[in-house]
Design a protein around this motif. Structure first.
Motif, short mmCIF file in Angstrom:
data_model
loop_
_atom_site.label_atom_id
_atom_site.label_comp_id
_atom_site.label_asym_id
_atom_site.label_seq_id
_atom_site.Cartn_x
_atom_site.Cartn_y
_atom_site.Cartn_z
N GLU A 210 0.84 -1.19 0.00
CA GLU A 210 0.00 0.00 0.00
C GLU A 210 0.88 1.26 0.00
OE1 GLU A 210 -3.18 -0.26 2.78
OE2 GLU A 210 -3.83 1.80 2.39
N VAL A 211 0.70 2.11 -0.99
CA VAL A 211 1.50 3.34 -1.11
C VAL A 211 0.55 4.50 -1.41
CG1 VAL A 211 3.33 4.53 -2.38
CG2 VAL A 211 3.44 2.04 -2.12
N SER A 212 0.74 5.61 -0.69
CA SER A 212 -0.07 6.80 -0.98
C SER A 212 0.72 7.72 -1.91
CB SER A 212 -0.38 7.54 0.32
OG SER A 212 -0.78 8.86 0.02
N LEU A 213 0.12 7.98 -3.06
CA LEU A 213 0.74 8.89 -4.03
C LEU A 213 0.92 10.27 -3.39
CD1 LEU A 213 1.46 8.62 -7.03
CD2 LEU A 213 -0.82 9.43 -7.60
N GLU A 214 -0.10 10.68 -2.65
CA GLU A 214 -0.13 12.05 -2.12
C GLU A 214 0.79 12.24 -0.93
OE1 GLU A 214 -2.76 10.02 -2.45
OE2 GLU A 214 -3.70 10.80 -4.26
N ARG A 215 0.90 11.21 -0.09
CA ARG A 215 1.71 11.38 1.13
C ARG A 215 3.16 11.00 0.91
NH1 ARG A 215 -1.39 12.40 5.55
NH2 ARG A 215 -3.60 11.87 5.34
N GLU A 216 3.39 9.94 0.10
CA GLU A 216 4.76 9.42 -0.02
C GLU A 216 5.46 9.83 -1.31
OE1 GLU A 216 5.08 5.10 0.98
OE2 GLU A 216 2.95 5.30 1.42
N ILE A 217 4.75 9.70 -2.42
CA ILE A 217 5.43 9.80 -3.72
C ILE A 217 5.59 11.25 -4.19
CG2 ILE A 217 5.37 9.03 -6.13
CD1 ILE A 217 5.84 6.80 -4.00
N ILE A 218 4.50 12.00 -4.21
CA ILE A 218 4.58 13.37 -4.76
C ILE A 218 5.58 14.23 -3.96
CG2 ILE A 218 3.27 15.49 -5.22
CD1 ILE A 218 0.86 13.53 -5.87
N PRO A 219 5.47 14.29 -2.61
CA PRO A 219 6.44 15.13 -1.89
C PRO A 219 7.89 14.71 -2.15
CG PRO A 219 4.66 14.44 -0.43
CD PRO A 219 4.50 13.66 -1.70
N ALA A 220 8.12 13.41 -2.31
CA ALA A 220 9.50 12.93 -2.50
C ALA A 220 10.04 13.22 -3.90
CB ALA A 220 9.56 11.43 -2.23
N LEU A 221 9.15 13.48 -4.85
CA LEU A 221 9.60 13.63 -6.24
C LEU A 221 9.58 15.08 -6.74
CD1 LEU A 221 7.99 10.50 -7.97
CD2 LEU A 221 10.35 10.80 -7.20
N LEU A 222 9.30 16.03 -5.86
CA LEU A 222 9.18 17.43 -6.32
C LEU A 222 10.46 17.90 -7.03
CD1 LEU A 222 7.22 19.23 -3.45
CD2 LEU A 222 6.36 18.32 -5.62
N SER A 223 11.62 17.42 -6.58
CA SER A 223 12.88 17.89 -7.18
C SER A 223 13.01 17.43 -8.65
CB SER A 223 14.07 17.39 -6.37
OG SER A 223 14.06 15.98 -6.41
N LYS A 224 12.22 16.46 -9.05
CA LYS A 224 12.28 15.99 -10.44
C LYS A 224 11.45 16.85 -11.38
CE LYS A 224 14.10 11.84 -9.28
NZ LYS A 224 15.53 11.71 -9.31
N GLY A 225 10.71 17.82 -10.82
CA GLY A 225 9.92 18.71 -11.66
C GLY A 225 8.47 18.27 -11.82
N ILE A 226 7.63 18.68 -10.86
CA ILE A 226 6.18 18.44 -10.99
C ILE A 226 5.54 19.83 -11.04
CG2 ILE A 226 4.13 17.40 -9.95
CD1 ILE A 226 5.93 15.40 -8.52
#
Ligand code: GTP
Length: 352
Positions: A210-226
């Protein structure tokens, strides 16, 4: 359920002129949640198959997708079979593949599991988002700006139940916080549940858990350009019964699709438009409207009054009964003379 709408046909914007920028893309639609806030109706049907303004919430969410979308994967968990059955009987305008999760994987895990063979880029929407967003310019924006993804944002008074973002002048998101306390929310722009991604986002999501896109993935990937793509037309998340009925009012007021033929007949009833009616309904001597969807085979007794409501297939409302601001699941029976106000009701309970 095939339903017709009192608003009559609307054509989706003219067929795309598929130039080099309009090459077909794929999409993933997340519908795996339990819809706990719509129980007991969601014991009977998944939330996204509740009809709003004449068609299931799911089709309204899919109608948001860019015109370039030529195939959709439905990331399902709870009641996956209901989606399969519905889509077999009511095919969508592009092919839809149902992918099931054995256990709930959350929004991130559901995306990873459902996003097989996606195009670059691909679109992603939550199956319960109802909005006036136009994803065509959003796709164009994504193609121009590159980066990992482009997410849509809508401004609200209280952002605390949602994901909230702040972006820099070039619209690159610099902060994303899921469900912040109202007083410390960094902005009032909330994640509108529709986005465009490069497939490389998938490699950041661990499979099988179980992975939350909003809690785990998006905050961690901001440096890649979102990037943030704000819009101001209208939006509703249909997450609670009251919001679902508001979503229906918005959909009736901003008709987007003409999939169903003009309204079914309700002979002998007093109709206050807008009303969407399924096949085989009877309402002689009843009053129906405004903002009402009736499924198939709904029967309203003489003097019954139904307003601002969703009555699913085979609901019966006895003579002189009143139903307002309510959602009634399939086959639900309202006795003669009863008052049903602000309710979400169904015959079903939790399965034993
Ligand atoms: P509540 O139980 O009432 O909170 O509703 P919900 O289960 O739909 O949760 P929420 O509104 O937060 O979910 C947003 C979107 O993501 C909805 O379209 C859900 O169906 C979907 N979703 C939530 N959890 C999962 C999951 O585990 N897997 C998949 N595939 N989709 C999910």
């Amino acid at each position: 359920m095939a339903i017709s709408t009192a608003h009559g046909p609307r054509k989706r914007s003219s067929p795309p002129d598929r130039g080099p920028d309009m090459k077909p893309i794929s999409a993933v639609v997340l519908v795996g949640g339990f819809g706990t806030r719509h129980r007991p109706v969601t014991y009977a049907v998944p939330k996204q198959l509740v009809p709003l303004a004449g068609q299931p919430m799911l089709f309204h969410a899919m109608d948001l997708l860019p015109t370039a979308v030529s195939r959709i994967t439905l990331a399902c968990g709870y009641k996956a079979e209901a989606f399969e059955t519905y889509l077999r009987l009511h095919p969508y305008r592009v092919p839809v593949t149902v992918v099931k999760e054995e256990k709930p994987l959350g929004t991130g895990g559901g995306l990873k599991n459902g996003a097989r063979d996606v195009t670059d880029p691909f679109a992603l929407v939550n199956g319960d988002v109802i909005s006036g967003l136009d994803m065509d310019p959003m796709l164009e924006f994504h193609r121009e700006h590159g980066g990992l993804g482009t997410m849509s944002f809508y401004e609200v008074e209280d952002p605390s139940p949602y994901g909230v973002a702040v972006w820099s002048e070039d619209q690159r998101i610099v902060r994303f916080v899921e469900k912040p306390p109202k007083e410390s929310a960094p902005s009032r722009w909330i994640n509108a549940g529709a986005s465009i991604w490069s497939p490389s986002v998938l490699s950041a999501i661990e499979g099988g858990r179980e992975v939350s896109l909003e809690r785990e993935i998006i905050p961690a990937l901001l440096s890649k350009g979102i990037y943030g793509f704000p819009f101001r037309s209208w939006w509703e998340d249909a997450g609670t019964p009251a919001r679902l009925l508001n979503a229906q009012r918005l959909l009736f007021d901003h008709p987007r699709t003409g999939r169903f033929a003009p309204t079914g007949k309700l002979t002998g009833a007093r109709i206050i438009p807008p009303v969407a009616t399924g096949k085989g309904c009877e309402a002689e001597g009843a009053t129906v409207g405004r903002y009402v969807t009736l499924g198939e085979g709904v029967r309203l007794g003489k003097g019954a009054v139904v307003g601002d409501a969703v009555l699913m297939d085979r609901v019966e409302v006895g003579a002189g009964a009143e139903v307002r601001r309510s959602i009634l699941g399939p086959g639900y029976h309202v006795p003669a003379g009863a008052k049903v106000l602000d309710q979400c009701l169904a015959n079903e309970g939790p399965s034993k």
